[in-house]
Scaffold this motif. Sequence first.
Motif, mmCIF file in Angstrom:
data_model
loop_
_atom_site.group_PDB
_atom_site.id
_atom_site.type_symbol
_atom_site.label_atom_id
_atom_site.label_comp_id
_atom_site.label_asym_id
_atom_site.label_seq_id
_atom_site.Cartn_x
_atom_site.Cartn_y
_atom_site.Cartn_z
ATOM 1 N N ILE A 1 0.866 -1.182 0.000
ATOM 2 C CA ILE A 1 0.000 0.000 0.000
ATOM 3 C C ILE A 1 0.904 1.233 0.000
ATOM 4 O O ILE A 1 1.633 1.473 0.962
ATOM 5 N N PRO A 2 0.877 2.006 -1.060
ATOM 6 C CA PRO A 2 1.730 3.199 -1.101
ATOM 7 C C PRO A 2 1.375 4.181 0.022
ATOM 8 O O PRO A 2 0.206 4.317 0.403
ATOM 9 N N ARG A 3 2.374 4.848 0.532
ATOM 10 C CA ARG A 3 2.172 5.835 1.598
ATOM 11 C C ARG A 3 1.163 6.894 1.176
ATOM 12 O O ARG A 3 0.366 7.365 1.984
ATOM 13 N N GLU A 4 1.172 7.260 -0.088
ATOM 14 C CA GLU A 4 0.230 8.282 -0.558
ATOM 15 C C GLU A 4 -1.221 7.868 -0.319
ATOM 16 O O GLU A 4 -2.072 8.709 -0.059
ATOM 17 N N TYR A 5 -1.526 6.578 -0.367
ATOM 18 C CA TYR A 5 -2.891 6.124 -0.101
ATOM 19 C C TYR A 5 -3.237 6.304 1.371
ATOM 20 O O TYR A 5 -4.368 6.678 1.704
ATOM 21 N N ALA A 6 -2.290 6.035 2.239
ATOM 22 C CA ALA A 6 -2.523 6.239 3.670
ATOM 23 C C ALA A 6 -2.746 7.721 3.957
ATOM 24 O O ALA A 6 -3.643 8.088 4.732
ATOM 25 N N LEU A 7 -1.945 8.564 3.340
ATOM 26 C CA LEU A 7 -2.101 10.006 3.536
ATOM 27 C C LEU A 7 -3.407 10.510 2.941
ATOM 28 O O LEU A 7 -4.047 11.406 3.497
ATOM 29 N N GLN A 8 -3.824 9.931 1.821
ATOM 30 C CA GLN A 8 -5.116 10.274 1.224
ATOM 31 C C GLN A 8 -6.251 9.968 2.198
ATOM 32 O O GLN A 8 -7.154 10.788 2.391
ATOM 33 N N SER A 9 -6.196 8.783 2.800
ATOM 34 C CA SER A 9 -7.227 8.416 3.776
ATOM 35 C C SER A 9 -7.229 9.384 4.941
ATOM 36 O O SER A 9 -8.288 9.829 5.399
ATOM 37 N N ARG A 10 -6.051 9.719 5.424
ATOM 38 C CA ARG A 10 -5.945 10.685 6.524
ATOM 39 C C ARG A 10 -6.577 12.013 6.138
ATOM 40 O O ARG A 10 -7.387 12.576 6.875
ATOM 41 N N ASP A 11 -6.230 12.511 4.970
ATOM 42 C CA ASP A 11 -6.708 13.829 4.543
ATOM 43 C C ASP A 11 -8.202 13.848 4.233
ATOM 44 O O ASP A 11 -8.843 14.889 4.347
ATOM 45 N N GLN A 12 -8.759 12.711 3.841
ATOM 46 C CA GLN A 12 -10.174 12.656 3.478
ATOM 47 C C GLN A 12 -11.095 12.388 4.679
ATOM 48 O O GLN A 12 -12.313 12.518 4.558
ATOM 49 N N ALA A 13 -10.529 12.064 5.813
ATOM 50 C CA ALA A 13 -11.339 11.775 7.010
ATOM 51 C C ALA A 13 -11.724 13.083 7.704
ATOM 52 O O ALA A 13 -11.462 13.288 8.881
ATOM 53 N N VAL A 14 -12.380 13.949 6.963
ATOM 54 C CA VAL A 14 -12.654 15.313 7.430
ATOM 55 C C VAL A 14 -13.683 15.385 8.554
ATOM 56 O O VAL A 14 -13.761 16.382 9.267
ATOM 57 N N ASN A 15 -14.487 14.353 8.738
ATOM 58 C CA ASN A 15 -15.506 14.363 9.789
ATOM 59 C C ASN A 15 -15.112 13.548 11.016
ATOM 60 O O ASN A 15 -15.902 13.418 11.943
ATOM 61 N N SER A 16 -13.918 13.039 11.004
ATOM 62 C CA SER A 16 -13.417 12.331 12.175
ATOM 63 C C SER A 16 -12.986 13.370 13.211
ATOM 64 O O SER A 16 -12.333 14.356 12.862
ATOM 65 N N PRO A 17 -13.330 13.168 14.480
ATOM 66 C CA PRO A 17 -12.928 14.142 15.497
ATOM 67 C C PRO A 17 -11.427 14.137 15.769
ATOM 68 O O PRO A 17 -10.888 15.093 16.308
ATOM 69 N N ARG A 18 -10.759 13.058 15.375
ATOM 70 C CA ARG A 18 -9.315 12.968 15.587
ATOM 71 C C ARG A 18 -8.749 11.984 14.572
ATOM 72 O O ARG A 18 -9.216 10.858 14.462
ATOM 73 N N VAL A 19 -7.725 12.430 13.856
ATOM 74 C CA VAL A 19 -7.047 11.571 12.896
ATOM 75 C C VAL A 19 -5.563 11.612 13.207
ATOM 76 O O VAL A 19 -4.954 12.687 13.234
ATOM 77 N N ASP A 20 -4.992 10.454 13.484
ATOM 78 C CA ASP A 20 -3.565 10.357 13.775
ATOM 79 C C ASP A 20 -2.905 9.466 12.733
ATOM 80 O O ASP A 20 -3.434 8.403 12.391
ATOM 81 N N PHE A 21 -1.770 9.914 12.260
ATOM 82 C CA PHE A 21 -0.980 9.154 11.292
ATOM 83 C C PHE A 21 0.367 8.838 11.925
ATOM 84 O O PHE A 21 1.046 9.734 12.414
ATOM 85 N N ARG A 22 0.746 7.586 11.907
ATOM 86 C CA ARG A 22 2.026 7.161 12.489
ATOM 87 C C ARG A 22 2.805 6.400 11.427
ATOM 88 O O ARG A 22 2.384 5.342 10.985
ATOM 89 N N LEU A 23 3.916 6.977 10.987
ATOM 90 C CA LEU A 23 4.810 6.305 10.057
ATOM 91 C C LEU A 23 5.821 5.517 10.872
ATOM 92 O O LEU A 23 6.570 6.086 11.666
ATOM 93 N N VAL A 24 5.832 4.213 10.697
ATOM 94 C CA VAL A 24 6.744 3.345 11.444
ATOM 95 C C VAL A 24 8.064 3.289 10.680
ATOM 96 O O VAL A 24 8.101 2.891 9.516
ATOM 97 N N THR A 25 9.130 3.694 11.348
ATOM 98 C CA THR A 25 10.435 3.811 10.698
ATOM 99 C C THR A 25 11.301 2.573 10.936
ATOM 100 O O THR A 25 11.004 1.741 11.801
#
Length: 100
Positions: A43-67
């Motif tokens: 799953i490309p990172r851009e898809y994860a970021l897309q999901s994060r950015d599109q979750a506009v009605n979520s009261p809290r959105v956290d993104f954690r990139l595991v290094t």
Amino acid sequence: MWVWGFTDLDAFMAFVSQVTLNGHMANMTVPFLITHGANDRQIPREYALQSRDQAVNSPRVDFRLVTEREGGVEHVSADNLEPTRSYIADWLADRFQEMD
């Protein structure tokens, strides 16, 4: 392929581009955590970021990139599950505590 009921690879490959969260993430109305491995090759990172950015009605959105330093950089942190599993458990515990 079998999850979607396909037995023919060509038919499945023609279908798979329709499998997307685009257009659905705005329906998310609960806290949302995305963990993504830095070396995820499925799953490309851009898809994860897309999901994060599109979750506009979520009261809290956290993104954690595991290094690589933390371990668990592959898809679903399959190469080292524990750090990500603990992070998710702690995140959930924090969300439940916020409900008190």
